[in-house]
Enzyme design. Structure first.
Site, PDB file in Angstrom:
ATOM      1  CD  GLN A   1       0.652 -11.637   7.996  1.00 11.67           C
ATOM      2  OE1 GLN A   1       1.576 -10.931   9.455  1.00 11.67           O
ATOM      3  NE2 GLN A   1      -0.375 -10.885   8.267  1.00 11.67           N
TER       4      GLN A   1
ATOM      5  CG  HIS B   1      -2.351 -10.006  12.488  1.00  9.41           C
ATOM      6  ND1 HIS B   1      -2.854  -9.430  12.888  1.00  9.41           N
ATOM      7  CD2 HIS B   1      -0.640 -10.522  11.918  1.00  9.41           C
ATOM      8  CE1 HIS B   1      -1.133  -8.480  13.377  1.00  9.41           C
ATOM      9  NE2 HIS B   1      -0.114  -9.363  12.294  1.00  9.41           N
TER      10      HIS B   1
ATOM     11  CD  GLU C   1       0.671  -5.439   6.496  1.00 12.31           C
ATOM     12  OE1 GLU C   1      -0.160  -6.506   5.998  1.00 12.31           O
ATOM     13  OE2 GLU C   1       1.040  -4.728   7.092  1.00 12.31           O
TER      14      GLU C   1
ATOM     15  CG  ASP D   1       4.882  -7.180  13.578  1.00 15.81           C
ATOM     16  OD1 ASP D   1       4.333  -6.944  12.152  1.00 15.81           O
ATOM     17  OD2 ASP D   1       4.305  -8.924  14.055  1.00 15.81           O
TER      18      ASP D   1
ATOM     19  CG  HIS E   1       1.777  32.701 -16.108  1.00 19.68           C
ATOM     20  ND1 HIS E   1       0.261  32.966 -15.895  1.00 19.68           N
ATOM     21  CD2 HIS E   1       1.634  31.386 -15.236  1.00 19.68           C
ATOM     22  CE1 HIS E   1       0.258  32.005 -15.390  1.00 19.68           C
ATOM     23  NE2 HIS E   1       0.734  31.502 -14.775  1.00 19.68           N
TER      24      HIS E   1
END
Lengths: 430, 430
Positions: free
Chosen positions: B255, B258, B322, B356, B415
Site C-alpha cells: 500500500q 502507491h 478502502e 488488485d 393527479h
C-alpha cells in the site's frame, strides 16, 4: 402547445432541450450558510429557521406527543390509503433484496459480493402547500428494508412551528428514527456536518427547491452522498390511435400541475390523436385548481408527430424522460427498446399517478436526462456493495505467478513481494 | 511509524484523520480548460496535449496498426497473466448479473425492475511510469458484460505520441470500442462535451491525479456521472498472533509504495505482533525500488493497539477503509461485523495485491471514508435500474381510490383526475 411534424434528427436536440438553470447566485448563499452551520451548529440553524420559516423554535425535534397528535388528526380514509401504498412499496422493494453472490474464480480463490446498509441516512421532505408525505413512503420504506440504523427526516416547520400531520404520520409508520423541524439549506448543512440536535448522515435523499438542490450538490463536497441530481419533473407519452385521448390529456396535465417548469411531451404516429389530445387538454385544464401553473407548463409542451415507431423510440431514447407512458398497439416494441427512462407506464390503465403514489414502484426518479446514467431510487440506493475474498495456499499458488508478472509490469515491486513471500513460505514447508 | 496504545474513542477521529486536500487553486485551471474544450473542441484538446504532454498529434485516435504493434510487443508471460486475470474478473462480474424482478403488488398491478446498460461510457487511464493496464481490465470487462454500446478509453500519449502497449493490449482484449491519446483535464472535458474526435459519454470511470479528480467532479455539473469521488489509496490490516508478521508487513508496504499520501494502518490486539511487523517493515523496505515513496507513507502510518476485537471492529467501521485485511483467530467476527469497507481480504494467504490484479474482485474502490456511502465499482456501476408497471382495469379499480385520496391530500387535483377519468369510464361500460 407546440405541434411539431416530422422533425429531422438534427433538430431533435433543440426540440428536446430542457430549460437551463443559473445557479451561480444561489451558490454564494448556500456556501455561506454551510460555513456558518459547520462552525456554529444549532445556533446557526435556529437563526436561519427564524429568517426563512419565520419561527423561533426552542426545540427542533418532533416529540412523541406531536406524533400522537398527528396520528389522531388524520382521517381513516387517508390512513387506509397510506397503508395500501406502503404495503405495495414494501412488497416491490423487498423483492429487490439480493443474496450474497459467491464465486470460486480459480481453485482456492473464493470471492463474494454482499450488500450492507448505509448506516446513517437523511431524508429531506419539503414543506409548503403540498405536503409530500408520499415521498416519505418512497424513501423511508426501502431504507427500513435495507436495514439503515439511523433514518433522520428533516422538514421545515410552518409559521406555528408544526410539520404537516400526514408527513409525521407517514414517518412514524415507516420507521423514521428522528424527525427534525428544519428546512432548506440549513437542514442539508445540518445533516452534512451534524449539529447538537441534527445527526450527521452519510447519504441525503429527497426533493426540494433550487436552494435545497444546490445545497445537496455542495454536501457532496463534504463527503456526503446524495440520491441523484435534481431537475424539474417531466413526462413523455407515446400514443397512437389505440390510446384514449382523455386519458393521455389527464396524464399530461398531472405532470403539468407540478410546476411551470414541468416538461410535458407527447410523441405520436397519429395526427388525429394529437389533435384529440389537444382538445381534451383544453377541456380538462379549465377545471383544475392549479390551472395557472398547468397552463404555463402546457404552453411550453410539445406534441410531436413522427412517421413510425422506430423514429419515435430513437427520439425518446435521445430525450431520456423521467416518466414514460406507452399507450400504443405495440407496447412491447417500446418497453423492450427503451434504454433511457426513469419509470415506464404501460397501457391505458396505467396513469403516472399510480407510480407516484401506490403501485409500489418508486417515484424518486432521474430527471433532466439523467435517466441516461442514473437509476431511480431503489433498495440498492440505501446499501453499498462490498466484496470479500479468501484465498487458500493452493489458491495463491494458482494465481500468484500472474500477480507477480502484472505487478512487475506496472512497476509495483512491493505488490509483487506480498505474493513472493507467501509462495516462498509455502515452498519452504514442502 | 506511530504506535498508539489503547486510544480512547474521543481521540479516534483525530487518529484516523485523513489528509485534507486544497483544491481551490486547481479548480480555476480546470474550469478554464473545460470552457475552452466546450467551445473549441479538438483545437483546444490539441493545444493542451501540446502543453501538458509535450507532443503535437495530427491524429489522436489509436489506429489498428498501433494496436497490432502493441500486441506483438507484449511478452507471452504477460499475455498469459492478463488473460488469467481477465478470466477471473469476467467470472466474478458475470455472476453479478440480475434477472428482471417482477411483483404483482396488488391484483392487476404488475411492477417490475430491470437493469439496462448505460449506453456510452468513458474510461480514463493515467499515463506515466506505472502503466495501469490492470485498471483497463477492471473497468472494460464489466462494461462489456453490462452491454455498454460505446466504451471509450482516454490515456495520455508519451513524448513519442504513444500509449503504453500493455494498456493497448488490455483495451483491445476487453472490448474497448475507441482508444484516444488524450490525458488529464482535456480528456475529461472532451468526454464531457464531446469533440470532433472524442465521443461525449454518459459516465466516466477511472483513477487520476488531483487534476483529473477535480475535472471529474466538474464533469458532474454538466450532466455526466462518475464512478466515485477519489482520494489517496488506503489499507487497514487487523491482525493478532495468528498472523505472519512478514506477510502483514508486505501488505502494508504494497500500500505504501502507491504514493507518499497513501494511508497505512495496522490495528492489533497483540503488542508482540505490532513490534514484529515494525521490524519486518524495516527489513523489507530497504529493498524496494520505490523505497523513497514507501518510507514517507510509512512515516505517517499508524500501528494501533486495542484491548479486544469489539473495540477494534468499532474503530475500523469508524474509519471505513478502502482495503481491509483480516488475519485473526476469529476472522468471521470481523467479516460479519464490518459495515464500512471497500473490499475485504481474509486470511494469511489473501494479500491485497490479489484483489488488485487477479482474484476477480474489482480494484476500483471507495477511498477517503467513502466506503460508508459508496459501493466499489461492480457490474451495476455500468447499468441503470429502471422500473416498469402495467395495470389492468381490475388493478386500477383496486388501487384507484388510494391514489385519489392521497393526491387530494397533497393538493394535486390533476393527479387525482387521471385516475377518476379511468375509473368512471370502467363504470360506464358496466
Amino acid at each position: 402547445m407546440n405541434k411539431i411534424y416530422n422533425p429531422t434528427a438534427e433538430t431533435w436536440s433543440e426540440i428536446l432541450k430542457r430549460p437551463t438553470k443559473t445557479i451561480d447566485d444561489i451558490e454564494v448563499t448556500v456556501k455561506e450558510i454551510f460555513k456558518e452551520v459547520q462552525k456554529k451548529g444549532d445556533e446557526a440553524v435556529s437563526k436561519y429557521t427564524s429568517i426563512f420559516d419565520g419561527i423561533a423554535l426552542d426545540n427542533n425535534e418532533v416529540s412523541q406527543d406531536e406524533i400522537n397528535e398527528a396520528i389522531a388528526s388524520i382521517s381513516e380514509e387517508l390512513k387506509e390509503a397510506i397503508q395500501l401504498a406502503k404495503n405495495n412499496i414494501y412488497k416491490f422493494h423487498s423483492a429487490q433484496k439480493t443474496e450474497r453472490i459467491t464465486i470460486e474464480t480459480t481453485e482456492g480463490v473464493n470471492c463474494w459480493q454482499e450488500k450492507r446498509p448505509i448506516q446513517k441516512i437523511g431524508l429531506y421532505i419539503p414543506g409548503g402547500t403540498a405536503p409530500l408525505f408520499s415521498t416519505v413512503l418512497m424513501l423511508a420504506v426501502p431504507a427500513a428494508i435495507a436495514g439503515c440504523n439511523e433514518i433522520v427526516l428533516c422538514s421545515p416547520p410552518d409559521k406555528n412551528g408544526k410539520i404537516n400531520p400526514a408527513i409525521l404520520y407517514a414517518a412514524n409508520l415507516c420507521g423514521v428514527t428522528k424527525i427534525i423541524k428544519v428546512g432548506g439549506i440549513q437542514a442539508i448543512a445540518g445533516m452534512t456536518f451534524g449539529t447538537e440536535t441534527i445527526p450527521k448522515v452519510y447519504k441525503i435523499f429527497g426533493p426540494g427547491n433550487q436552494f435545497v438542490t444546490v445545497a445537496k450538490q455542495l454536501a457532496t463536497q463534504f463527503g456526503v452522498a446524495i440520491d441523484m441530481p435534481a431537475g424539474p419533473s417531466e413526462l413523455l407519452v407515446v400514443a397512437d390511435d389505440t390510446a384514449v385521448p382523455a386519458f393521455v390529456a389527464s396524464d399530461l396535465l398531472s405532470q403539468a400541475e407540478h410546476g411551470t417548469d414541468s416538461q410535458v411531451i407527447l410523441v405520436s404516429t397519429s395526427k388525429t390523436l394529437i389533435d384529440a389530445v389537444e382538445n381534451e387538454i383544453q377541456t380538462q385544464i379549465a377545471l383544475l385548481p392549479r390551472k395557472a401553473i398547468a397552463e404555463k407548463a402546457i404552453a411550453n409542451s410539445k406534441l410531436i408527430y413522427v412517421e413510425n415507431n422506430t423514429v419515435a423510440l430513437e427520439l425518446i431514447n435521445e430525450y431520456g424522460p423521467e416518466h414514460f407512458i406507452i399507450c400504443t398497439e405495440d407496447d412491447d416494441f417500446y418497453s423492450d427498446g427503451i434504454y433511457n427512462a426513469g419509470s415506464v407506464f404501460i397501457g391505458n390503465y396505467t396513469p403516472e399517478s399510480a407510480g407516484d403514489y401506490a403501485s409500489g414502484t418508486n417515484h424518486t426518479l432521474p430527471t433532466n436526462g439523467y435517466a441516461k446514467n442514473y437509476s431511480g431510487v431503489n433498495l440498492d440506493s440505501f446499501m453499498k456493495s462490498m466484496t470479500f475474498q479468501k484465498i487458500t495456499e493452493k489458491g495463491i499458488q494458482n494465481i500468484g505467478k500472474a500477480i507477480e508478472v502484472m505487478a512487475e509490469a506496472e512497476g509495483l515491486q512491493a505488490h509483487k513481494n506480498a505474493v513472493t513471500l507467501r509462495l516462498a513460505q509455502i515452498e519452504l514447508r514442502k
